[in-house]
Design an enzyme around this catalytic site. Structure first.
Site, PDB file in Angstrom:
ATOM      1  N   GLU A 114      12.657  -4.579  -4.607  1.00  0.00           N
ATOM      2  CA  GLU A 114      11.741  -4.925  -5.686  1.00  0.00           C
ATOM      3  C   GLU A 114      12.447  -4.826  -7.041  1.00  0.00           C
ATOM      4  O   GLU A 114      12.381  -5.735  -7.865  1.00  0.00           O
ATOM      5  CB  GLU A 114      10.536  -3.978  -5.660  1.00  0.00           C
ATOM      6  CG  GLU A 114       9.498  -4.295  -6.733  1.00  0.00           C
ATOM      7  CD  GLU A 114       8.331  -3.313  -6.717  1.00  0.00           C
ATOM      8  OE1 GLU A 114       8.556  -2.131  -6.410  1.00  0.00           O
ATOM      9  OE2 GLU A 114       7.212  -3.752  -7.014  1.00  0.00           O
ATOM     10  N   GLY A 120       0.819  -1.208   0.000  1.00  0.00           N
ATOM     11  CA  GLY A 120       0.000   0.000   0.000  1.00  0.00           C
ATOM     12  C   GLY A 120       0.854   1.260   0.000  1.00  0.00           C
ATOM     13  O   GLY A 120       1.015   1.922   1.020  1.00  0.00           O
ATOM     14  N   SER A 166       1.251   3.673  -3.284  1.00  0.00           N
ATOM     15  CA  SER A 166       0.667   4.760  -4.081  1.00  0.00           C
ATOM     16  C   SER A 166      -0.696   5.192  -3.556  1.00  0.00           C
ATOM     17  O   SER A 166      -1.474   4.376  -3.047  1.00  0.00           O
ATOM     18  CB  SER A 166       0.503   4.313  -5.531  1.00  0.00           C
ATOM     19  OG  SER A 166       1.756   4.124  -6.125  1.00  0.00           O
ATOM     20  N   GLU A 212      10.495   7.642 -15.932  1.00  0.00           N
ATOM     21  CA  GLU A 212      10.974   8.995 -15.618  1.00  0.00           C
ATOM     22  C   GLU A 212      11.604   9.016 -14.221  1.00  0.00           C
ATOM     23  O   GLU A 212      12.665   9.613 -14.022  1.00  0.00           O
ATOM     24  CB  GLU A 212       9.816   9.996 -15.707  1.00  0.00           C
ATOM     25  CG  GLU A 212       9.351  10.284 -17.136  1.00  0.00           C
ATOM     26  CD  GLU A 212       8.650   9.108 -17.810  1.00  0.00           C
ATOM     27  OE1 GLU A 212       8.034   8.277 -17.102  1.00  0.00           O
ATOM     28  OE2 GLU A 212       8.739   9.001 -19.056  1.00  0.00           O
ATOM     29  N   SER A 226      -1.718  -3.977  -6.227  1.00  0.00           N
ATOM     30  CA  SER A 226      -1.792  -5.322  -6.798  1.00  0.00           C
ATOM     31  C   SER A 226      -2.016  -6.347  -5.688  1.00  0.00           C
ATOM     32  O   SER A 226      -1.465  -6.205  -4.597  1.00  0.00           O
ATOM     33  CB  SER A 226      -0.502  -5.652  -7.540  1.00  0.00           C
ATOM     34  OG  SER A 226      -0.318  -4.744  -8.601  1.00  0.00           O
TER      35      SER A 226
END
Lengths: 374, 391
Positions: free
Chosen positions: B246, B129, B131, B374, B163
């Site tokens: 990750e 959790g 974003s 980016e 997700s």
């Protein structure tokens, strides 16, 4: 698995960098490129004193007996310093295992290899120059193009097509019927020549494996290209940190940062591909030929792209004769075409991975591999 | 430099392959979209349990928490061989590649004992959790509030793009616990039980048609103080540890999936017609396939270099951003090449089980998830090259 330079290789890299930062400063590169041959006997002797002319020559023949990874380490630093002169040509020649190994290793003679003809096709199958027999010797008549360093080479190895297949014929400097003319080109740190043979007499090399030797030379060239990319990246990042516009360093703008990030990705990926190919050649791994083509294909596009970005980020100063970027930009182009550009090597990759019956390990369908005189 | 496997790495590979042979579920066809999610998940949980019982879960995790205590290189070999064997993918990927390594690095002894073994056994699935609607690339702007109340925090707010939330047992959540300090210094990382009252999950449908991610709403959710991972108000560095793990972990497994995909494309190019010839004999197609091949090969090599460096340093660094940037953009280019070669067939739902259609759509998310391209370029510029901060 350890995909990193070992202690000895790091030491070699550091030694090479320090040596070249003393011996081959940009001012010297510029002085040499103004000359006809870009060759400097003192610099060559200094390189020979390091043992690098015999880097991959077996110790039994007076060389250092180093592997291809070590060759890549030294070549990377050579490329970073944009060293002019016949280093790469001589390395290529030693990979042919000629009878001249001791003298080349000792720095007494310099050598180069002549491959391209009018078709300018790096596929060895396209070689047409046909020697005639004269007893044990061969007589050469014809023209070779784009031969690097031909005017300083004491011996020139000409790849020709005899009735039995490819032969590599050694021609001594000053041989009767040999004419060497410059082909003026944009990269003046690596001079190219047209070599005309008019009944030139030479001896065929025994057991010369032109395919293997060309792989070694190609990997050394890729390593030079990686070194060049690293120089451009370092120079550009340094410039971006100091050059101020709008009251802040231009390196604080994402439009600039992101191009630098792409340059890192291109440079590191080129490095991975090159050192893997070097290692694969050392191990005689089954995919070595493919690894060489992966490296050359990627490096050819990446060096040009890194050089493009480097000039763009430098702005006007990057486009001047005065700034050293131009040396690398031009070296990127000459390196791109040498031993086949990315398109050439992609087709070769396709012959391995797209065709259902790929060429056998280490061999190409469209090229005869090891060919030798008897 | 020695790219051969060491004797112990080779033994690891041999042992794992020997184990895999009789244990990989035979009928797995690798379907990417399944109509019945519950069956799909039950199947994957069972596969994780099988791996765990065989001693093949948490390869590089410490033995005392159920791991195998092996090296990172062996962890990579494990992932490669799983894919080579066409094994099902790992369901608990957030727990395995992101939450677990972060708990190992920063968790209390109690947290390690409590949470690590169930991740490996497939008993507990995690989601991430991070974003929020107003905190995407600017993650430090998280606004979900956690107010101290005795021995608990009370959490209110919303997460998005989460997700696995629809099936997760726990959520590694970033919440704001200090409202006065600069934004990076007021964040805390909480291990939140998804069964706590006040949590609701709403699936979001992706453009690829499946619902991999969700919105998660917290309404007066009570989370005990013992659930803080790392220190209160130092959640930003916890989050960075998680994200770097990750990025470092993602590249190792997927390259083999990419390889399988490219092999399928090359095989297809031999049957698809182009100007009366198989596409595979068309010079332009050959150039494109060769480019896809060499880019993938370089992903493998970059990954091996990164693994070597990670094995020596022990902690994943900003270099993971190079990997993430490379594979995500590469995968999009390859899917584009696939569409060019397949022509009108590439868009069909029932051509090759719709895998080209799905791949083309799904890879669009690759350059957004786990940090946009980016943001990765920002990280490379600032943390690898040392350029001044842009914001």
């Amino acid at each position: 698995m350890d995909f990193d330079l070992n202690k000895m290789q790091r030491l070699l890299k550091e030694t090479a960098r320090q040596f070249l930062s003393r011996q081959c400063k940009p001012e010297r590169v510029r002085r040499l490129m103004e000359t006809d041959t870009a060759y400097d006997a003192a610099l060559w002797q200094a390189i020979a004193d390091q043992g690098w002319t015999g880097l991959i020559v077996p110790e039994s023949h007076g060389g250092l007996g180093a592997g291809i990874v070590e060759l890549a380490v030294v070549a990377e630093e050579m490329g970073r310093a944009c060293v002019p002169g016949p280093f790469l040509s001589t390395i290529f020649a030693t990979a042919l295992q000629p009878q001249h190994l001791e003298k080349i290793a000792a720095g007494e003679i310099k050598a180069t290899v002549a491959i391209l003809e009018q078709t300018a096709n790096w596929d060895l199958e396209s070689i047409r120059l046909k020697p005639s027999r004269d007893g044990e010797a061969f007589l050469l008549s014809g023209t070779k193009l784009f031969v690097p360093d031909a005017d300083v080479a004491d011996v020139l190895f000409c790849v020709a097509r005899s009735a039995d297949g490819l032969v590599v014929v050694a021609v001594e400097r000053g041989a009767a019927g040999l004419t060497i003319d410059p082909m003026r080109s944009m990269d003046e740190t690596r001079k190219l020549y047209r070599v005309t043979f008019d009944g030139v007499r030479g001896e065929a090399l025994r057991n010369a494996d032109i395919v293997s030797a060309m792989n070694v030379a190609t990997v050394a060239l890729c390593a030079e290209m990686v070194g060049g990319m690293q120089w451009i990246l370092d120079a550009t990042v340094e410039y971006a940190k100091t050059r101020q516009q709008f009251g802040r360093p231009i390196g604080s703008f994402q439009a600039v940062q992101h191009q630098c990030a792409d340059m890192v990705l291109l440079t590191e990926s080129a490095r991975s591909a090159t050192y893997y190919a070097a290692w694969a050649l050392t191990q005689n791994a089954p995919g070595a030929q493919l690894a060489v083509s992966v490296a050359k294909s990627y490096c050819s596009d990446a060096y040009r792209e890194v050089a493009n970005r480097g000039i763009q980020l430098h702005g006007g100063i990057g486009f001047t004769w005065e700034h050293d970027l131009q040396l690398y930009y031009k070296r990127a182009k000459s390196s791109e075409t040498l031993f086949g550009d990315s398109t050439f090597h992609r087709e070769r990759i396709a012959s391995f991975v797209v065709d259902e019956s790929p060429p056998a390990a280490g061999q190409l369908t469209n090229e005869r591999a090891a060919v030798a005189a008897r | 430099m020695d790219l051969n496997l060491t004797p112990s790495e080779q033994k690891f590979r041999d042992d794992f392959r020997a184990w895999l042979k009789p244990n990989v579920p035979a009928l797995w066809v690798g379907a990417v979209t399944s109509e019945n999610r519950d069956d799909h998940n039950a199947y994957l949980r069972k596969w994780q349990r099988t791996l765990f019982e065989g001693g093949w879960a948490g390869i590089s995790w410490p033995k005392q928490y159920g791991g195998r205590g092996a090296t990172l290189m062996e962890q990579a070999i494990f992932q490669e061989d799983l894919a080579l064997a066409d094994a099902p993918h790992l369901i608990g990927t957030i727990g395995l590649s992101l939450v677990g390594p972060t708990i190992i690095a920063l968790g209390t002894e109690e947290q390690k004992r409590r949470y690590l073994p169930p991740i490996l056994a497939g008993d507990e699935i995690w989601c991430q959790g991070f974003s929020e609607p107003n905190a995407g690339s600017d993650l430090a702007s998280v606004g979900s509030k956690a107010i101290r109340d005795g021995e608990d925090f009370i959490v209110n707010g919303q997460k998005i793009w989460t997700s696995f939330a629809q099936m997760a047992d726990f959520c590694l959540s970033l919440v704001r616990t200090d409202f006065e300090s600069p934004k990076h210094k007021g964040i805390t990382c909480l291990l939140v039980d998804m069964r706590t009252p006040g949590i609701s999950v709403r699936p979001l449908r992706q453009m690829s048609g499946d619902s991999g991610f969700n919105e998660v709403f917290f309404s007066n959710v009570r989370v005990p103080l013992t659930q803080v991972l790392g220190q209160v108000n130092s959640g930003w560095s916890t989050a960075m540890t998680a994200l770097m793990n990750e990025r470092a972990n993602l590249g190792t497994g997927i390259q083999v999936l990419f390889k399988r995909n490219l092999s399928a494309l090359i095989a297809r190019s031999r049957t698809v017609d182009r100007n009366g010839q198989p596409a595979s004999s068309d010079p332009v197609v050959r150039q494109k396939l060769a480019q896809a091949y060499l880019e993938l090969e370089i992903l493998r090599l970059n990954t091996n270099r990164a693994l070597t460096s990670l094995s020596k340093s022990g902690t994943p660094g900003a270099e993971g951003s190079i990997q993430k940037l490379y594979w995500s953009e590469m995968n999009q280019r390859t899917q584009q090449i696939a569409q060019e070669i397949l022509g009108p067939y590439g868009q069909l739902s029932d051509f090759d089980n719709g895998s080209w259609q799905y791949g083309y759509l799904r890879t669009r998310g690759n350059t957004i998830e786990a940090g946009t391209s980016e943001i990765q370029r920002n990280i490379i510029a600032e943390r690898v090259l040392g350029l001044p901060k842009s914001y």
